[in-house]
Design an enzyme around this catalytic site. Structure first.
Site, short mmCIF file in Angstrom:
data_model
loop_
_atom_site.label_atom_id
_atom_site.label_comp_id
_atom_site.label_asym_id
_atom_site.label_seq_id
_atom_site.Cartn_x
_atom_site.Cartn_y
_atom_site.Cartn_z
N LEU A 1 44.58 -42.68 33.48
CA LEU A 1 45.74 -41.79 34.06
C LEU A 1 45.69 -41.06 35.24
O LEU A 1 46.23 -41.07 36.25
CB LEU A 1 46.57 -41.14 32.99
CG LEU A 1 47.64 -40.55 33.28
CD1 LEU A 1 48.66 -41.42 34.01
CD2 LEU A 1 48.26 -39.72 32.19
N ASP B 1 34.23 -29.03 35.23
CA ASP B 1 33.93 -28.92 33.95
C ASP B 1 35.16 -28.16 33.13
O ASP B 1 35.06 -26.78 33.35
CB ASP B 1 32.62 -28.44 33.75
CG ASP B 1 32.11 -28.20 32.08
OD1 ASP B 1 33.06 -28.63 31.31
OD2 ASP B 1 31.15 -27.88 31.79
N ILE B 2 35.85 -28.72 32.72
CA ILE B 2 37.18 -27.89 31.99
C ILE B 2 36.60 -27.17 30.92
O ILE B 2 37.43 -26.12 30.51
CB ILE B 2 38.13 -28.87 31.43
CG1 ILE B 2 37.70 -29.66 30.35
CG2 ILE B 2 38.82 -29.46 32.65
CD1 ILE B 2 39.02 -30.62 29.50
N ALA C 1 40.28 -35.50 29.02
CA ALA C 1 40.25 -35.36 27.61
C ALA C 1 39.04 -36.12 26.97
O ALA C 1 38.51 -37.17 27.56
CB ALA C 1 41.69 -35.83 27.09
N TYR C 2 38.94 -35.76 25.70
CA TYR C 2 37.90 -36.69 24.92
C TYR C 2 38.72 -37.47 23.99
O TYR C 2 39.71 -37.14 23.48
CB TYR C 2 37.37 -35.61 23.82
CG TYR C 2 36.24 -36.26 22.84
CD1 TYR C 2 34.93 -36.06 23.09
CD2 TYR C 2 36.77 -37.00 21.94
CE1 TYR C 2 34.09 -36.57 22.17
CE2 TYR C 2 36.02 -37.72 20.94
CZ TYR C 2 34.85 -37.35 21.09
OH TYR C 2 33.61 -38.15 20.10
N TYR D 1 40.76 -36.44 16.30
CA TYR D 1 41.39 -36.67 17.72
C TYR D 1 42.62 -36.02 17.91
O TYR D 1 42.97 -35.14 18.70
CB TYR D 1 41.28 -38.10 18.13
CG TYR D 1 42.06 -38.38 19.40
CD1 TYR D 1 41.84 -37.73 20.64
CD2 TYR D 1 43.40 -39.07 19.51
CE1 TYR D 1 42.64 -38.07 21.83
CE2 TYR D 1 44.18 -39.42 20.50
CZ TYR D 1 43.71 -38.67 21.76
OH TYR D 1 44.39 -39.16 22.91
N LYS E 1 43.95 -32.65 19.90
CA LYS E 1 44.97 -32.66 20.96
C LYS E 1 46.35 -31.74 20.58
O LYS E 1 46.74 -31.03 21.38
CB LYS E 1 45.55 -34.11 21.07
CG LYS E 1 44.58 -35.10 21.68
CD LYS E 1 44.17 -34.59 23.45
CE LYS E 1 45.17 -35.12 24.11
NZ LYS E 1 44.93 -34.86 25.57
N TRP F 1 49.58 -45.66 23.52
CA TRP F 1 49.50 -47.06 23.87
C TRP F 1 49.12 -47.28 25.39
O TRP F 1 49.89 -48.34 25.93
CB TRP F 1 50.30 -48.23 23.27
CG TRP F 1 50.41 -48.21 21.76
CD1 TRP F 1 50.09 -47.07 20.94
CD2 TRP F 1 50.75 -49.22 21.02
NE1 TRP F 1 50.28 -47.59 19.67
CE2 TRP F 1 50.81 -48.81 19.54
CE3 TRP F 1 51.46 -50.63 21.15
CZ2 TRP F 1 51.23 -49.67 18.57
CZ3 TRP F 1 51.88 -51.03 20.19
CH2 TRP F 1 51.74 -50.94 18.80
#
Length: 292
Positions: free
Chosen positions: A21, A45-46, A69-70, A134, A138, A159
């Site tokens: 994204l 590096d967040i 994100a991971y 996960y 989040k 998705w």
């Protein structure tokens, strides 16, 4: 927007700029309305709060779209600390640094914050109940944004597919190139989301002050099996798709059976709805030269 913002480009920093994204946002043609600044892992590096503060204080963006994100859903079950370090603590750092410079924050989240046992589309304020590490990480990130920032948008999506990175559409097309038949799960339901449509929506959103939580996916509902069938049909592939159940295809992290999201916040704020998912798929295939 303020008068000064109308006279100049809106400066937008994008974390995770090398991701599916993030790269879409940075590469998008916006007609000169935005100055997009892509920050990949080497630039930001967040998980380092002081670096977040330094980078954002230097750039002074009007808005930050937080895509970093991971996202390894199965792997997160084996390394929860790492998932929380990036998705929870990292998002906290971005929220703190964004607020300190007065930047709006648009944070990307996921349908995995719900348990997937529903039978009607999830609304923005329905009870969350993540069933995976996960999803839990989040949701923790969402909570950090809500508690630490006062001008935020949280955009939950599902998705995701697009021109950059790996995704279901690319995987199906690759497998179909050398197989006559593929088996795909038919008892998980959701809404595909085209990165281009999601990026355009978020750029529309950050120009407003309609802060809060949003559900954003392409309109319409399908199973993974139906999505795979559509990919074959629209790409001209002759590969047959056969249905199977989730039980026949076990994964370390449980997948939601139903992750369709209602777009009530988009409707109530008169924002532009995302197009039907099959139209989005056609656009993707045409623009990547995959459609025969």
């Amino acid at each position: 927007m303020t008068g000064s913002q109308e006279q100049r480009k809106l400066k937008v920093a994008v974390t995770g700029a090398n991701g599916q994204l993030g790269r879409e946002l940075v590469m998008l043609e916006t007609g000169g309305k935005f100055e997009m600044i892509g920050l990949d892992r080497t630039a930001l590096d967040i998980t380092d709060l002081e670096q977040c503060r330094r980078v954002f204080a230097l750039l002074r963006p009007d808005a930050i779209i937080h895509c970093a994100a991971y996202t390894a859903v199965d792997q997160a079950e084996a390394e929860p600390d790492e998932a929380f370090r990036i998705n929870a603590a990292g998002t906290r750092n971005v929220a703190v640094a964004a607020r300190e410079i007065g930047a709006k924050l648009c944070a990307v989240s996921t349908d995995y914050v719900f348990d997937g046992t529903g039978t009607a589309p999830y609304k923005e304020y329905d009870r969350t109940n993540p069933q995976t590490v996960y999803g839990q990480s989040k949701l923790a990130g969402e909570q950090a944004v809500i508690s630490l920032h006062d001008r935020y948008f949280i955009v939950r999506t599902s998705w995701v597919f697009g021109g950059y990175g790996n995704n279901f559409v690319k995987t199906m097309l690759k497998l179909a190139s050398d197989r006559d038949q593929l088996t795909v799960v038919a008892d998980q339901w959701g809404s595909p989301t085209y990165t281009r449509d999601l990026a355009l929506f978020m750029l529309e959103l950050i120009q407003t002050d309609f802060y809060g939580i949003y559900h954003a996916s392409n309109s319409g509902i399908c199973s993974w099996y139906e999505f795979a069938q559509a990919i074959m049909e629209e790409s001209g592939s002759r590969t047959r798709i056969e249905p199977c159940t989730t039980a026949e295809f076990p994964r370390p992290a449980p997948r939601p059976h139903y992750s369709v999201m209602d777009h009530s916040a988009i409707r109530s704020n008169s924002l532009t709805p995302l197009q039907p998912w099959r139209d989005a798929l056609k656009h993707y295939l045409l623009n990547t030269g995959t459609k025969k």
